[in-house]
Motif scaffolding. Structure first.
Motif, PDB file in Angstrom:
ATOM      1  N   MET A   1      35.492  34.704  17.314  1.00  0.00           N
ATOM      2  CA  MET A   1      35.995  33.335  17.278  1.00  0.00           C
ATOM      3  C   MET A   1      34.980  32.431  16.565  1.00  0.00           C
ATOM      4  O   MET A   1      33.850  32.290  17.028  1.00  0.00           O
ATOM      5  CB  MET A   1      36.204  32.868  18.732  1.00  0.00           C
ATOM      6  N   LYS A   2      35.432  31.869  15.461  1.00  0.00           N
ATOM      7  CA  LYS A   2      34.516  31.186  14.542  1.00  0.00           C
ATOM      8  C   LYS A   2      33.773  30.005  15.195  1.00  0.00           C
ATOM      9  O   LYS A   2      32.544  29.900  15.112  1.00  0.00           O
ATOM     10  CB  LYS A   2      35.343  30.698  13.340  1.00  0.00           C
ATOM     11  N   LEU A   3      34.535  29.144  15.845  1.00  0.00           N
ATOM     12  CA  LEU A   3      33.935  27.947  16.444  1.00  0.00           C
ATOM     13  C   LEU A   3      32.864  28.314  17.476  1.00  0.00           C
ATOM     14  O   LEU A   3      31.795  27.681  17.540  1.00  0.00           O
ATOM     15  CB  LEU A   3      35.038  27.118  17.112  1.00  0.00           C
ATOM     16  N   LEU A   4      33.150  29.352  18.251  1.00  0.00           N
ATOM     17  CA  LEU A   4      32.199  29.794  19.279  1.00  0.00           C
ATOM     18  C   LEU A   4      30.916  30.331  18.634  1.00  0.00           C
ATOM     19  O   LEU A   4      29.804  29.986  19.047  1.00  0.00           O
ATOM     20  CB  LEU A   4      32.851  30.870  20.163  1.00  0.00           C
ATOM     21  N   LYS A   5      31.089  31.143  17.611  1.00  0.00           N
ATOM     22  CA  LYS A   5      29.905  31.701  16.921  1.00  0.00           C
ATOM     23  C   LYS A   5      29.048  30.588  16.326  1.00  0.00           C
ATOM     24  O   LYS A   5      27.818  30.615  16.418  1.00  0.00           O
ATOM     25  CB  LYS A   5      30.333  32.676  15.827  1.00  0.00           C
ATOM     26  N   GLU A   6      29.713  29.606  15.737  1.00  0.00           N
ATOM     27  CA  GLU A   6      28.965  28.475  15.152  1.00  0.00           C
ATOM     28  C   GLU A   6      28.186  27.725  16.228  1.00  0.00           C
ATOM     29  O   GLU A   6      27.044  27.329  16.033  1.00  0.00           O
ATOM     30  CB  GLU A   6      29.931  27.509  14.455  1.00  0.00           C
ATOM     31  N   LYS A   7      28.827  27.548  17.359  1.00  0.00           N
ATOM     32  CA  LYS A   7      28.198  26.831  18.471  1.00  0.00           C
ATOM     33  C   LYS A   7      26.979  27.624  18.981  1.00  0.00           C
ATOM     34  O   LYS A   7      25.930  27.045  19.265  1.00  0.00           O
ATOM     35  CB  LYS A   7      29.247  26.687  19.573  1.00  0.00           C
ATOM     36  N   ILE A   8      27.127  28.937  19.080  1.00  0.00           N
ATOM     37  CA  ILE A   8      26.006  29.779  19.528  1.00  0.00           C
ATOM     38  C   ILE A   8      24.859  29.674  18.522  1.00  0.00           C
ATOM     39  O   ILE A   8      23.694  29.517  18.895  1.00  0.00           O
ATOM     40  CB  ILE A   8      26.459  31.255  19.686  1.00  0.00           C
ATOM     41  N   GLU A   9      25.201  29.745  17.241  1.00  0.00           N
ATOM     42  CA  GLU A   9      24.161  29.677  16.202  1.00  0.00           C
ATOM     43  C   GLU A   9      23.435  28.335  16.234  1.00  0.00           C
ATOM     44  O   GLU A   9      22.228  28.262  16.064  1.00  0.00           O
ATOM     45  CB  GLU A   9      24.774  29.917  14.820  1.00  0.00           C
ATOM     46  N   LYS A  10      24.187  27.278  16.465  1.00  0.00           N
ATOM     47  CA  LYS A  10      23.618  25.934  16.434  1.00  0.00           C
ATOM     48  C   LYS A  10      22.860  25.585  17.714  1.00  0.00           C
ATOM     49  O   LYS A  10      21.773  25.015  17.664  1.00  0.00           O
ATOM     50  CB  LYS A  10      24.769  24.933  16.231  1.00  0.00           C
ATOM     51  N   GLU A  11      23.438  25.951  18.853  1.00  0.00           N
ATOM     52  CA  GLU A  11      22.879  25.443  20.110  1.00  0.00           C
ATOM     53  C   GLU A  11      22.275  26.508  21.023  1.00  0.00           C
ATOM     54  O   GLU A  11      21.600  26.175  21.995  1.00  0.00           O
ATOM     55  CB  GLU A  11      23.973  24.679  20.884  1.00  0.00           C
ATOM     56  N   GLY A  12      22.550  27.788  20.750  1.00  0.00           N
ATOM     57  CA  GLY A  12      22.021  28.851  21.607  1.00  0.00           C
ATOM     58  C   GLY A  12      20.506  28.968  21.473  1.00  0.00           C
ATOM     59  O   GLY A  12      19.964  28.783  20.394  1.00  0.00           O
TER      60      GLY A  12
END
Ligand code: 5GP
Length: 190
Positions: free
Chosen positions: A1-12
């Motif tokens: 899921m694209k949005l989730l991956k982006e969020k992990i990359e940005k905020e994880g």
């Protein structure tokens, strides 16, 4: 899921080679828009199944499960980690060893809320060694419910849980699958 991956990359935050912290949107603060997309995505992936109940474990499984329950129109049941004064008997229980806390909890669900008539999907925030999923599977089995499959927000595919449970025949849909957390970097499969 694209949005989730982006969020992990940005905020994880990679805390170690095995632990990822995502408390800005999943484990402490919750991003409702992302949770809504997550709920919709689980519903889409299991649209070939009839689901009567969503089963999860407190606390971080509750948010994604609630959005899935909303989309499906199905109730959400969460296993409790601590004995409550009002939850005393007629319980299904199972022991779960926590990967992040390194302690074993007895989890419990009232037999009022999961029955042999239920088709259950099991949801959790992370999949590491599979202990939490195994505990929830145990509880669903004690109730005689049918387990349709599992939905995981973030699977850490470099740990064994997913492999072992899939080999046992469990359908697992994970929305992000992490290949490695080495060198402070998140690397995904595909
Ligand atoms: P398992 O039971 O599969 O070994 O681990 C899954 C459970 O441990 C999840 O319910 C989750 O709360 C916690 N967990 C495992 N790995 C991580 C991680 O990297 N980050 C966070 N925040 N929780 C994790």
């Amino acid at each position: 899921m694209k949005l989730l991956k982006e969020k992990i990359e940005k905020e994880g935050q990679v805390l170690s080679d095995t632990v990822l912290k995502v408390d800005s949107f999943l484990n402490h603060q919750i991003d409702p828009l992302l949770m809504k997309e997550i709920g919709d995505e689980f519903a889409k992936r299991y649209s070939d199944q009839i689901i009567t109940k969503v089963l999860t474990i407190e606390s971080s499984g509750i948010a994604p499960s609630t959005f899935l329950g909303l989309t499906l129109g199905a109730p959400v049941v969460f296993a409790r980690k601590r004995k409550s004064l009002t939850l005393t008997d007629n319980l299904y229980t199972s022991k779960v060893h926590s990967f992040t806390k390194n302690e074993t909890n007895e989890i419990s669900v009232s037999n009022k809320f999961i029955t042999a008539d239920d088709n259950v999907v099991i949801i959790d925030d992370f999949l590491a060694n599979g202990e939490a999923l195994k505990g929830l599977i145990d509880i669903a089995n004690q109730a005689g419910a049918t387990i349709v499959g599992a939905g995981i927000v973030i699977e850490k595919g470099f740990q064994e849980g997913g492999k072992i449970l899939r080999e046992q025949g469990l359908r697992i849909e994970s929305l992000a699958n992490i290949k490695s957390l080495a060198n402070g970097k998140v690397e995904f499969y595909d």
